[in-house]
Scaffold this motif. Sequence first.
Motif, PDB file in Angstrom:
ATOM      1  N   HIS A  35       4.999  -1.669  -6.816  1.00 40.45           N
ATOM      2  CA  HIS A  35       3.545  -1.727  -6.918  1.00 40.45           C
ATOM      3  C   HIS A  35       3.058  -1.980  -8.338  1.00 40.45           C
ATOM      4  N   TYR A  94      -0.091   4.086  -5.441  1.00 43.74           N
ATOM      5  CA  TYR A  94      -0.557   3.058  -4.504  1.00 43.74           C
ATOM      6  C   TYR A  94      -0.765   3.699  -3.135  1.00 43.74           C
ATOM      7  N   CYS A 149       5.356   2.901  -8.492  1.00 43.68           N
ATOM      8  CA  CYS A 149       6.753   2.517  -8.310  1.00 43.68           C
ATOM      9  C   CYS A 149       6.949   1.101  -8.852  1.00 43.68           C
ATOM     10  N   CYS A 208       6.690   6.237  -2.592  1.00 44.08           N
ATOM     11  CA  CYS A 208       7.934   6.118  -3.362  1.00 44.08           C
ATOM     12  C   CYS A 208       7.895   7.101  -4.537  1.00 44.08           C
ATOM     13  N   CYS A 255       1.951   4.682  -0.386  1.00 45.41           N
ATOM     14  CA  CYS A 255       3.290   4.200  -0.766  1.00 45.41           C
ATOM     15  C   CYS A 255       4.331   5.308  -0.606  1.00 45.41           C
ATOM     16  N   CYS A 267       4.199   7.472  -6.202  1.00 41.50           N
ATOM     17  CA  CYS A 267       3.467   6.261  -6.607  1.00 41.50           C
ATOM     18  C   CYS A 267       2.011   6.404  -6.171  1.00 41.50           C
TER      19      CYS A 267
HETATM   20 ZN   LIG Z   1       4.547   2.199  -4.707  1.00 39.25          ZN
END
Ligand SMILES: [Zn+2]
Length: 253
Positions: free
Chosen positions: A75, A22, A72, A27, A25, A20
């Motif tokens: 987010h 972000y 993800c 993920c 993050c 991800c």
């Molecule tokens: Zn994320």
Amino acid sequence: MAEPSLSTVKRLFALSANRCAYSKCGCPIVETTGTVTGIICHIKARSKGGPRFDPKQTEEERHAFDNLVLMCGRHSKLIDAEPKTYTVELLREMKAMHERHGNLELSQVEARYAGRLLDDYRDLYITTTGDVTVNRPQKVEFKQVKKTVKITAPEGSIAADRSKRNYVKHLIDRYNEFAAQQPGRKFSFAAIYSDITARFGAKWDLLGIEQFDSLCAYLQQRIDCTMRGGINRGQGYPNYSTYPEFVAKYERR
Ligand SMILES: [Zn+2]
């Protein structure tokens, strides 16, 4: 209907390094088992009324590499729900930082994952409104659980410890409950079990008790990364009980 091209999605996925975008993050976009959990997001909305929509953009620019970012479930929801915080500049910055670590090469398998990301994108969006609208009613398939012969749990396994076994079941149920609500996805109750087996090397209840903590951490992260999990966390609601809370609630009766 205009949409990102497959080669654009491949480039995005390659540069995402399957994470991800972000900040911090981490993920995955596609799980180790091939389940796609990430989403193709538009920095400037794909349609009028959507977050950060720019009427001066052409349709081509809207679906071009520079206007897209992979995130993800949690987010992707967050950046669209709070466009005043997640401005075009901030998202561009996240995208640029994130893509620096990527690599343009894709294996055949990864290229297929990019195709699935695009399939999910098609499932997720309908035209014109800025809201995320599900294209078709979500089909949830309940698979008949086969009756199994009861065997004694191996000593030292999670299955042999009633509280730990019940807590893992609680997390798996919560994950499936949240994941089933994710729009536009082909959901299967069995996926999480094969994800665990792929990651930990055995069926969850046959794992050794020493793997309990990492199994729980993994499941908690999966729950937190669902769209519903992200919304709950954003609003300060816990997604699950901790193990001690669970024991206190369910076991001392
Ligand atoms: Zn994320």
